[in-house]
Design an enzyme around this catalytic site. Structure first.
Site, PDB file in Angstrom:
ATOM      1  N   GLN A 156       0.318   3.668  -0.843  1.00 26.84           N
ATOM      2  CA  GLN A 156       0.113   5.117  -0.887  1.00 26.84           C
ATOM      3  C   GLN A 156      -1.339   5.498  -1.191  1.00 26.84           C
ATOM      4  O   GLN A 156      -1.950   6.298  -0.488  1.00 26.84           O
ATOM      5  CB  GLN A 156       1.024   5.742  -1.956  1.00 26.84           C
ATOM      6  CG  GLN A 156       2.501   5.569  -1.694  1.00 26.84           C
ATOM      7  CD  GLN A 156       3.369   6.230  -2.754  1.00 26.84           C
ATOM      8  OE1 GLN A 156       3.922   7.293  -2.540  1.00 26.84           O
ATOM      9  NE2 GLN A 156       3.490   5.597  -3.908  1.00 26.84           N
ATOM     10  N   ILE A 210      -5.466 -11.351  -2.960  1.00 25.70           N
ATOM     11  CA  ILE A 210      -6.269 -11.203  -4.185  1.00 25.70           C
ATOM     12  C   ILE A 210      -6.027 -12.321  -5.187  1.00 25.70           C
ATOM     13  O   ILE A 210      -6.835 -12.525  -6.097  1.00 25.70           O
ATOM     14  CB  ILE A 210      -6.056  -9.830  -4.856  1.00 25.70           C
ATOM     15  CG1 ILE A 210      -4.619  -9.667  -5.370  1.00 25.70           C
ATOM     16  CG2 ILE A 210      -6.448  -8.702  -3.924  1.00 25.70           C
ATOM     17  CD1 ILE A 210      -4.419  -8.433  -6.235  1.00 25.70           C
ATOM     18  N   ALA A 269      -1.552  -3.778  -6.091  1.00 28.13           N
ATOM     19  CA  ALA A 269      -0.853  -4.152  -7.329  1.00 28.13           C
ATOM     20  C   ALA A 269       0.614  -4.429  -7.043  1.00 28.13           C
ATOM     21  O   ALA A 269       1.161  -3.980  -6.039  1.00 28.13           O
ATOM     22  CB  ALA A 269      -0.960  -3.022  -8.359  1.00 28.13           C
ATOM     23  N   THR A 293       3.937  -3.140  -8.124  1.00 29.70           N
ATOM     24  CA  THR A 293       4.337  -1.881  -8.761  1.00 29.70           C
ATOM     25  C   THR A 293       5.848  -1.725  -8.926  1.00 29.70           C
ATOM     26  O   THR A 293       6.305  -0.704  -9.429  1.00 29.70           O
ATOM     27  CB  THR A 293       3.804  -0.677  -7.965  1.00 29.70           C
ATOM     28  OG1 THR A 293       4.265  -0.775  -6.618  1.00 29.70           O
ATOM     29  CG2 THR A 293       2.277  -0.625  -7.996  1.00 29.70           C
ATOM     30  N   ASP A 295      -0.133   4.482 -17.668  1.00 30.70           N
ATOM     31  CA  ASP A 295       0.218   4.797 -19.059  1.00 30.70           C
ATOM     32  C   ASP A 295       1.131   3.727 -19.654  1.00 30.70           C
ATOM     33  O   ASP A 295       1.324   3.680 -20.870  1.00 30.70           O
ATOM     34  CB  ASP A 295       0.929   6.154 -19.126  1.00 30.70           C
ATOM     35  CG  ASP A 295       2.259   6.148 -18.402  1.00 30.70           C
ATOM     36  OD1 ASP A 295       3.306   6.079 -19.077  1.00 30.70           O
ATOM     37  OD2 ASP A 295       2.270   6.214 -17.160  1.00 30.70           O
ATOM     38  N   TYR A 347       5.556  -5.304 -16.302  1.00 30.99           N
ATOM     39  CA  TYR A 347       4.588  -4.573 -15.483  1.00 30.99           C
ATOM     40  C   TYR A 347       3.463  -4.008 -16.352  1.00 30.99           C
ATOM     41  O   TYR A 347       2.279  -4.182 -16.048  1.00 30.99           O
ATOM     42  CB  TYR A 347       5.290  -3.438 -14.728  1.00 30.99           C
ATOM     43  CG  TYR A 347       4.344  -2.447 -14.108  1.00 30.99           C
ATOM     44  CD1 TYR A 347       3.595  -2.776 -12.979  1.00 30.99           C
ATOM     45  CD2 TYR A 347       4.176  -1.171 -14.658  1.00 30.99           C
ATOM     46  CE1 TYR A 347       2.714  -1.862 -12.408  1.00 30.99           C
ATOM     47  CE2 TYR A 347       3.307  -0.259 -14.088  1.00 30.99           C
ATOM     48  CZ  TYR A 347       2.572  -0.606 -12.974  1.00 30.99           C
ATOM     49  OH  TYR A 347       1.698   0.290 -12.426  1.00 30.99           O
TER      50      TYR A 347
END
Length: 311
Positions: A11, A55, A78, A80, A122, A146
């Protein structure tokens, strides 16, 4: 300026590439697939330079980024899938992607003396209390695999580089991928009653709006930790869901008029494998202090987003 962007099949990477193109900057996209594999929407990212890169392969990262001859890296790639990260067989992969992969990129950025922007979350905090988390807060206490992997990624960047941005975001939605809005719209067609959690509080982040801020950052030298979500106040997932359906109905989608959305607590909902933060409030005042423009309200972002997608 020439910027290397990881995770362009997702996204945020999709929108960052398009924002770079819109401003006349050169973007080089990257992801695992041999060629660009994101949404074929005809936007700039679909025809911009693309290089496959894993990566987690340090040698490949070094070679690809060095050969790309870029001035900066925006690292969007990442793992996610928060619940799947808790599965025993996935834990090593999550760490390898979010922590070791980020370290590999940071190492190359240091060697080449270029800027790096890392997207975090967060979830590096414990999600307790009601006070918004400050960007420079170091009271880390991730609740799940995560969150720990993203914290390890943050530390890889901050311990390796001087020229870095760490941007924590929350409740992300964008055109190119799955998200809460698409999930709600899909299941809202199948059921007459939905239960949505009302005791997890935060603010949504539209990747289209966030991409503007990230490009503003990468062309600056205002390094450090930041928090970024849309404006519009702190809400629950239940609040978000009710506004999604309200706007959908206002846009002529009468199929949702039969729907009742009921608020439930996290304990009552009881499905998630991973522990979720109750407090995802992020303090964004540092953006204003450093001269960055705040994102539009989430209500406005949702309105624009619903016009962008088919449902």
């Amino acid at each position: 300026m020439r910027v290397f962007v990881t995770g362009v099949a997702g996204q945020l990477g999709h929108d960052v590439m398009n924002e770079l193109a819109k401003r006349g900057y050169e973007g080089v996209g990257s992801d695992l697939a041999p060629e660009y594999s994101g949404i074929a929407d005809g936007s700039a990212v679909t025809t911009m330079p693309y290089v496959p890169m894993n990566i987690t392969d340090a040698a490949s990262v070094k070679e690809v980024i060095t050969n790309a001859k870029v001035d900066a890296v925006i690292h969007c790639a990442a793992w996610t899938a928060v619940d799947a990260a808790e599965d025993e067989e996935n834990i090593p992969k999550v760490k390898k992607i979010n922590a070791e992969g980020t370290q590999n990129i940071a190492n190359v950025c240091k060697k080449l003396d270029i800027k790096m922007l890392f997207l975090s979350t967060d979830y590096v905090f414990d999600g307790q209390g009601e006070e918004p988390w400050q960007p420079d807060c170091k009271a880390y206490k991730p609740l799940n695999v995560y969150g720990q992997s993203k914290l390890d990624g943050e530390l890889a960047v901050s311990n390796t580089l001087d020229k870095y941005f760490i941007v924590r975001i929350a409740w992300v939605f964008g055109k190119n991928g799955n998200n809460f809005i698409k999930t709600m719209l899909n299941i809202g067609k199948k059921f007459e009653t939905l239960r949505v959690v009302c005791d997890q509080i935060g603010t949504p982040t539209y990747t289209f709006d966030l991409a503007t801020l990230l490009v503003d950052m990468i062309v600056s030298n205002k390094y450090g930790y930041y928090h970024a979500t849309n404006e519009g106040g702190f809400i629950s997932w239940y609040d978000f869901a009710t506004e999604i359906f309200r706007q959908a109905i206002a846009n002529g989608h009468s199929e949702y008029e039969k729907l009742t959305v009921n608020p439930v607590t996290t304990a009552e909902y009881g499905v998630s494998k991973a522990a979720r933060p109750f407090n995802s409030r992020l303090d964004k005042s540092k953006l204003t202090e450093n001269g960055f423009t705040l994102l539009p309200t989430w209500q406005d972002a949702l309105c624009r987003y619903l016009k962008e997608i088919e449902f």
